[in-house]
Enzyme design. Structure first.
Site, PDB file in Angstrom:
ATOM      1  N   GLU A  60       0.815  -1.213   0.000  1.00  0.00           N
ATOM      2  CA  GLU A  60       0.000   0.000   0.000  1.00  0.00           C
ATOM      3  C   GLU A  60       0.850   1.266   0.000  1.00  0.00           C
ATOM      4  O   GLU A  60       0.455   2.295  -0.551  1.00  0.00           O
ATOM      5  CB  GLU A  60      -0.956   0.015   1.195  1.00  0.00           C
ATOM      6  CG  GLU A  60      -2.085  -1.005   1.108  1.00  0.00           C
ATOM      7  CD  GLU A  60      -1.703  -2.379   1.631  1.00  0.00           C
ATOM      8  OE1 GLU A  60      -0.514  -2.615   1.948  1.00  0.00           O
ATOM      9  OE2 GLU A  60      -2.605  -3.240   1.732  1.00  0.00           O
ATOM     10  N   PHE A 123     -11.592  -7.983  13.592  1.00  0.00           N
ATOM     11  CA  PHE A 123     -10.445  -8.395  12.782  1.00  0.00           C
ATOM     12  C   PHE A 123     -10.087  -7.304  11.770  1.00  0.00           C
ATOM     13  O   PHE A 123     -10.949  -6.792  11.074  1.00  0.00           O
ATOM     14  CB  PHE A 123     -10.769  -9.700  12.052  1.00  0.00           C
ATOM     15  CG  PHE A 123      -9.661 -10.145  11.130  1.00  0.00           C
ATOM     16  CD1 PHE A 123      -8.424 -10.520  11.638  1.00  0.00           C
ATOM     17  CD2 PHE A 123      -9.846 -10.144   9.754  1.00  0.00           C
ATOM     18  CE1 PHE A 123      -7.396 -10.899  10.785  1.00  0.00           C
ATOM     19  CE2 PHE A 123      -8.816 -10.518   8.900  1.00  0.00           C
ATOM     20  CZ  PHE A 123      -7.590 -10.905   9.418  1.00  0.00           C
ATOM     21  N   GLN A 124      -8.830  -6.951  11.725  1.00  0.00           N
ATOM     22  CA  GLN A 124      -8.308  -5.905  10.835  1.00  0.00           C
ATOM     23  C   GLN A 124      -8.994  -4.555  11.054  1.00  0.00           C
ATOM     24  O   GLN A 124      -9.132  -3.765  10.125  1.00  0.00           O
ATOM     25  CB  GLN A 124      -8.375  -6.334   9.361  1.00  0.00           C
ATOM     26  CG  GLN A 124      -7.378  -7.441   9.041  1.00  0.00           C
ATOM     27  CD  GLN A 124      -7.188  -7.704   7.556  1.00  0.00           C
ATOM     28  OE1 GLN A 124      -8.091  -7.505   6.756  1.00  0.00           O
ATOM     29  NE2 GLN A 124      -6.005  -8.170   7.192  1.00  0.00           N
ATOM     30  N   LYS A 173     -17.473  -1.419   5.342  1.00  0.00           N
ATOM     31  CA  LYS A 173     -17.817  -2.485   4.410  1.00  0.00           C
ATOM     32  C   LYS A 173     -19.329  -2.622   4.195  1.00  0.00           C
ATOM     33  O   LYS A 173     -19.785  -2.791   3.069  1.00  0.00           O
ATOM     34  CB  LYS A 173     -17.256  -3.761   5.041  1.00  0.00           C
ATOM     35  CG  LYS A 173     -17.356  -4.995   4.275  1.00  0.00           C
ATOM     36  CD  LYS A 173     -16.713  -6.110   5.119  1.00  0.00           C
ATOM     37  CE  LYS A 173     -16.845  -7.430   4.389  1.00  0.00           C
ATOM     38  NZ  LYS A 173     -16.103  -8.484   5.083  1.00  0.00           N
ATOM     39  N   MET A 483      24.161   9.628   2.716  1.00  0.00           N
ATOM     40  CA  MET A 483      24.010  10.907   3.406  1.00  0.00           C
ATOM     41  C   MET A 483      24.277  10.729   4.899  1.00  0.00           C
ATOM     42  O   MET A 483      24.936  11.565   5.536  1.00  0.00           O
ATOM     43  CB  MET A 483      22.603  11.467   3.174  1.00  0.00           C
ATOM     44  CG  MET A 483      22.409  12.865   3.716  1.00  0.00           C
ATOM     45  SD  MET A 483      23.331  14.083   2.756  1.00  0.00           S
ATOM     46  CE  MET A 483      22.131  14.499   1.487  1.00  0.00           C
TER      47      MET A 483
END
Lengths: 570, 194
Positions: A60, A123-124, A173, A483
């Protein structure tokens, strides 16, 4: 008489369909995303809308950066990214922060657990609104399917209006599946708290024009605000009309041609010495579309300490006076401000001042020294820029490669140089370049990165190959976090700690594993031919250049020092 | 110089607005003395009264950053304006029968009232300016404060004008209103002279 609504009833659609319908109406053609449990109704309906090209990223974060690259390179557009709830949404956070700091308009649509499960640690489930609050311009949790259309309309309006920025929509959802009558909210989105800036105050414009007339040592500095507002031409006009030297921030790089006689260079911490000298000697400094952060000012009291007249033009009122307090400020986008200002400005040239600036340019050239015969990063970049023909879009990642790429950018006209300037997100450039290429299929796209940043998001190689995204990726490989290594050498008592990246994949084999053409060299004489071969090849190419592991970024202002304490290559 | 500023802020009455305001203030490092929030005559709008302790330039930053939040509708900086700014305090005092009369007198002087009486404690309620409440608490301390709850200030501007001055930064009012300090050496060229 039968009401019109009954004769032509609005179609009844699911929340997911409504969302997709609205995206099309907002002008979206490309979505970067990753499906999961909580956004599957969106993905159920996505194939029914072939106008929406979905690019399946491999993480993502890559999706968020790709949407960012899309929006930065196709100015006026809004990038779109989909992610599922919980881990999917949380993986967007760095990408949102990157877009927020650099004012990039993107809309992220995240799946959320059903409204009935919110707050139960389902969940999630995660509090995405809370987790992203400080890195988005605004966010919405949809609570009714009837709000879907208006929310999307408003989100795009907020993302692209005023100072652009990322907006997140959390979409439960069950509401993706719920059905309602769909009618697109016609007319402009209106928010009572959101007022368009008034036209610039004519009295202030006259005062600025007067200051330009009276100035003996004027300098313009500009930042990404000029790029966002597409004010390159106006900037050029003003500079040439009044003979004002022009310098820029890292995020302004590319918008003013380096070869222009009035061009200075990047300013500040790793800017050109002559830009810093000009800024500190100026009597009038006009800052346009920039935040004036610590990378620009170095030690704040060393930034133009004796300036007589400081003018700050920015679209965000909160930037005025935040870091540096101006004498005159104008809240406006760069293009509007410059268009209104230019007719009031009289042609002039301060020859003594311009001669002095030219002397500084000669005394403090941006240069590099090849001490050991090893391949220098600038040698690669010079070859690359020679093949850009003033039209390629160049991205740079974060670290040494970013500063080298910025300082050696050399177009005869305004061009696009894109990088994560504010957040300094390593791993930004490679996934962002997918968005850039998909938004600009007819332009050459170079992605300059280090081996460290590349590896941070290299999973996107699969996305590049699957979609045949034709980006030429240039890895400046110094087998270390360059760097950080340079800082450790110079500012942290010379102790090298956790910067050795010699355990990095063989990039040619890696390219082979993903099915991406890849080449590698450590020899100066191969560079041009390799770049030519890459450009002749249709499709993505990975070019690894093993460069001098001790090559450093110069000029640089040592940490804690001021604008004029820059150290140059020697 | 640091001073207390009183901001009266109208916000959308939506979930999460308080968190957005609090999150911004925390992230930018501003100090809040008090923050109160409640409904207004318009059910879609809430009023936040925020007392911040900040320097002048910081006050301007805080206000501008607040103004950027999409859910913030208007901001009135009512510091120094003729306003009514009141808060409420509830004090549970140790009040054995022998000391009660004296305590009740003090409450009376502050135009407060006793809202609960128990065997050895009372709860007193006083409203008024923050300064008055501070004084009341100081005077009560020797008697033994067992518990204390303060509401934080709520405020309205006096007179017929509902709002006296909205900071309209989006329209570039910054230079005319709170004039930021010019850098050293440029005092003669304040923006206000434009």
């Amino acid at each position: 008489m039968i009401p019109a609504a009954e004769l032509h009833p609005a179609p009844r659609l699911t929340g997911a369909q409504i969302a997709l319908e609205c995206l099309i109406r907002e002008g979206v053609d490309t979505i970067f995303g990753y499906p999961g449990g909580a956004n599957l109704w969106l993905y159920r309906w996505l194939p029914e809308y072939p106008q929406l090209r979905h690019v399946l990223v491999r993480h993502e974060q890559g999706g968020a950066h790709a949407a960012d690259g899309y929006a930065r390179s196709k100015r006026g557009s809004v990038g779109v990214v989909f992610a599922t709830s919980g881990p999917g949404a949380l993986n967007l956070v760095t990408g949102l922060a990157t877009a927020y700091m650099d004012s990039v308009p993107i809309v992220a649509i995240t799946g959320q657990v059903p409204t009935t499960a919110i707050g139960t640690d389902a969940f999630q489930e995660s509090d995405v609104i809370g987790s992203t609050m400080s890195v988005v311009k605004h966010s919405y949790l949809i609570t009714r399917v009837d709000d879907v259309a208006a929310t999307i309309r408003e989100a795009f309006h907020v993302a692209r209006t005023g100072r652009p920025g990322p907006v997140l929509i959390d979409f439960p959802k069950d509401l993706q599946a719920a059905v309602t009558a769909f009618s697109y909210p016609e007319g402009p989105a209106r928010l009572r708290s959101f007022r368009a800036p008034a036209p610039p105050d004519p009295a202030k414009l006259r005062r600025i024009a007067q200051l330009i007339r009276e100035a003996k040592r004027p300098v313009i500095l500009f930042g990404r605000g000029v790029v966002i507002a597409q004010a390159e031409e106006e900037l050029m006009q003003l500079a040439h009309l009044a003979g004002i030297p022009v310098g820029w921030t890292l995020l302004g790089t590319g918008a003013f041609p380096v070869n222009d006689p009035l061009a200075l260079q990047m300013v500040g911490f790793m800017g050109a010495g002559y830009t810093n000298k000009a800024v500190c000697a100026a009597d009038l400094l006009i800052m346009i579309g920039m935040r004036c952060d610590d990378r620009v000012t170095t030690r704040i009291d060393s930034f133009a300490p004796d300036i007589e007249h400081l003018v700050h033009i920015d679209i965000d009122p909160a930037e005025i006076g935040k870091n540096v307090v101006p004498h005159i400020s104008l809240v406006a986008d760069a293009r509007t401000a410059l268009r209104e200002l230019i007719p009031l400005v009289e042609p002039k040239r301060e020859h003594t001042w311009l001669t002095r600036v030219d002397q500084w340019k000669e005394e403090h050239p941006v240069r590099f020294v090849n001490h050991n015969g090893l391949l220098q990063p600038q040698e690669v970049l010079q070859e690359m820029y020679a093949r850009c023909h003033d039209e390629a879009i160049v991205l740079a990642d974060v670290g040494q490669n970013q500063i080298w790429a910025a300082l050696w950018f050399s177009y005869g006209r305004p061009g696009l140089f894109l990088n994560s300037g504010g957040t300094g997100t390593m791993g930004y450039a490679f996934p962002a370049s997918m968005g850039v290429k998909l938004a600009n299929p007819d332009r050459t796209v170079f992605c300059v990165t280090g081996e460290g940043g590349f590896v941070m998001n290299m999973q996107e190689m699969a996305t590049f190959v699957e979609n045949d995204i034709d980006v030429k990726v240039i890895i400046l490989n110094n087998a270390s976090l360059g760097m950080v290594r340079q800082f450790q050498d110079d500012f942290y008592e010379g102790v090298r700690s956790a910067v050795d990246l010699s355990f990095t994949p063989d990039f040619v084999k890696l390219g082979d594993a993903f099915g991406m053409k890849a080449m590698s060299t450590r020899r100066r004489e191969d560079v041009g031919a390799m770049l030519d071969e890459a450009l002749a090849h249709r499709g993505p190419v990975l070019l690894n250049f093993d460069i001098d592991p001790d090559a450093n970024v110069y000029p640089i202002v040592p940490l804690g020092k001021g604008m004029l304490d820059f150290v140059e290559a020697s | 110089m640091s001073q207390s500023r009183l901001l009266s802020v109208l916000v959308e009455n939506k979930p999460g607005v308080l968190q957005r305001v609090a999150s911004m203030i925390r992230r930018r490092g501003f100090n809040i003395d008090s923050l109160s929030v409640g409904p207004t005559e318009d059910e879609t709008v809430s009023r936040m009264t925020i007392a911040v302790h900040v320097g002048r330039q910081q006050a301007e930053q805080a206000t501008k950053q607040l103004a950027k939040l999409v859910d913030v509708i208007t901001i009135d900086d009512i510091t120094g304006l003729r306003n009514v700014a009141h808060e409420l305090v509830l004090l549970r005092m140790h009040a054995p029968p022998g000391e009660r009369t004296e305590l009740l007198n003090m409450v009376e002087i502050f135009r407060g009232r006793v809202v609960d009486v128990a065997a050895s404690t009372i709860i007193a309620e006083v409203t008024g300016s923050t300064e008055k409440i501070d004084n009341f608490i100081d005077l009560m301390r020797p008697y033994g404060i067992k518990e204390l709850a303060r509401s934080g200030a709520v405020a309205l501007v006096r007179g017929d004008q509902a709002r006296i001055r909205v900071l309209d930064f989006a329209n570039g009012d910054d230079d005319r209103g709170a004039v930021p300090q010019a850098p050293a050496g440029a005092a003669g060229d304040q923006m206000g002279n434009v």
